[in-house]
Design an enzyme around this catalytic site. Structure first.
Site, PDB file in Angstrom:
ATOM      1  CD  GLN A 188     131.455  91.504 108.854  1.00  0.00           C
ATOM      2  OE1 GLN A 188     130.556  90.743 108.548  1.00  0.00           O
ATOM      3  NE2 GLN A 188     132.358  91.908 108.003  1.00  0.00           N
ATOM      4  CB  SER A 203     123.643  91.981 110.836  1.00  0.00           C
ATOM      5  OG  SER A 203     124.117  91.610 109.564  1.00  0.00           O
ATOM      6  CG  LEU A 204     127.658  87.354 112.381  1.00  0.00           C
ATOM      7  CD1 LEU A 204     127.653  86.105 111.523  1.00  0.00           C
ATOM      8  CD2 LEU A 204     129.055  87.844 112.652  1.00  0.00           C
ATOM      9  CD  GLN A 233     120.254  88.866 108.797  1.00  0.00           C
ATOM     10  OE1 GLN A 233     121.207  88.534 108.090  1.00  0.00           O
ATOM     11  NE2 GLN A 233     120.223  88.682 110.110  1.00  0.00           N
ATOM     12  NE  ARG A 280     124.386  86.497 107.069  1.00  0.00           N
ATOM     13  CZ  ARG A 280     124.788  87.643 107.619  1.00  0.00           C
ATOM     14  NH1 ARG A 280     126.032  87.750 108.060  1.00  0.00           N
ATOM     15  NH2 ARG A 280     123.953  88.664 107.725  1.00  0.00           N
ATOM     16  CG  HIS A 322     121.791  93.793 105.945  1.00  0.00           C
ATOM     17  ND1 HIS A 322     121.232  92.558 106.207  1.00  0.00           N
ATOM     18  CD2 HIS A 322     122.827  93.934 106.812  1.00  0.00           C
ATOM     19  CE1 HIS A 322     121.898  91.989 107.205  1.00  0.00           C
ATOM     20  NE2 HIS A 322     122.870  92.799 107.580  1.00  0.00           N
TER      21      HIS A 322
END
Length: 311
Positions: free
Chosen positions: A10, A90-91, A248, A115, A199
């Protein structure tokens, strides 16, 4: 040559990020499938905006995943070699796993929308925050967070490159940490324009909900190794991938260690596959000896294809 592909997260999204692939059948087909899976036109939102709507987390996550996977599908359709290993920031880890065959595209775009909703709902808007700390060691950032903990939860959550760490937690504590970081010599300590403390341990409710959703989602063993963000480990069994993805959500992204692991595996070339150029910049700062390329347009795809064939 040993090749790795990495997929952005993102923040790399922009209105018009598919325009440079106009006319590419693989990209068009991938986006058509994503649109059908969600019952709405991600393609149209990406093409015309508005940016404010594209930047909503619930839209950004499926839009970035679909676009990144579309670019990868275009690479394979053009005769590009399958990488030896993958990772995503991440994503982007979901994009990597989809490209590796763990998730079907349709399941993946629905999963990352879920998510996004979980992460947004875990902490009320305005309660949490994130900030980038530039110019301090990881150890000093840990000290900063410890000292700022008098104001609430604040933790290091993204180890992006040497001297670039993102922190997250309760807004007041994150702001306090920025002040302390500057006092300790940080070049910059700036709050990020995000809607939740991604996170951080404040995302625990999202982690729990996501794990349940992952357990319901069809998965296969990966056809290409994918290094997980949270433990810098290659997982082959779906149950281990589920654990890593759930962890995560409320655990730190270990990007520096991920690139170091690729280097230790003998990776010589890394291709960032997806909109933007953020990860390419991070990789260069982590290890300048690795050859780094981007695929974010038809032109760059063809250029990288030629360069890697000659390597």
């Amino acid at each position: 040559m040993k090749l790795a592909f990495v997929f952005p997260g993102q923040g790399s999204q922009t209105v018009g990020m598919l325009a440079a692939f106009e006319g590419n059948a693989a990209v068009a087909d991938t986006m058509k499938r994503a649109d059908a899976a969600l019952g709405e036109s991600l393609t149209g939102l990406i093409a015309a905006g508005p940016a404010e709507e594209l930047n909503l987390t619930v839209n950004t996550q499926p839009a970035m995943l679909a676009s990144s996977v579309a670019f990868y599908n275009a690479w394979i359709a053009a005769g590009g070699m399958v990488p030896d290993v993958m990772a995503g920031h991440s994503l982007g880890e979901y994009s990597a796993l989809t490209a590796a065959g763990v998730f079907e595209l349709e399941d993946a775009v629905r999963l990352v929308r879920f998510r996004a909703q979980c992460m947004q709902e875990a902490v009320p808007v305005g309660v949490g925050g994130m900030a980038a700390i530039i110019g301090l060691t990881d150890e000093l950032v840990a000290e900063v967070c410890q000292e700022a903990a008098c104001c609430g939860i604040v933790e290091a959550v993204n180890f992006n490159s040497p001297g670039q760490v993102v922190i997250a937690g309760e807004k007041a504590a994150v702001e306090k940490a920025c002040t302390i970081a500057k006092d300790k010599g940080a070049k910059r300590a700036l709050m990020l324009a995000v809607s939740a403390p991604f996170h951080s341990s404040m995302m625990k409710p999202a982690s729990v909900a996501l794990k349940a959703k992952l357990q319901e989602t069809p998965m296969k063993a990966p056809a290409v190794d994918v290094i997980a963000n949270v433990d810098v480990t290659i997982h082959h069994q779906p149950e281990d991938i589920i654990d890593a993805l759930a962890a995560q959500a409320d655990g730190a992204v270990q990007w520096v260690k991920t690139i170091e692991a690729m280097k230790a595996m003998g990776v010589t070339h890394i291709v960032e596959c997806g909109p933007g150029r953020v990860l390419a910049g991070l990789v260069k700062r982590i290890d300048a000896s690795i050859v780094v390329k981007n695929i974010n347009s038809q032109e760059t795809l063809e250029s990288v294809l030629e360069e890697l064939k000659a390597a």
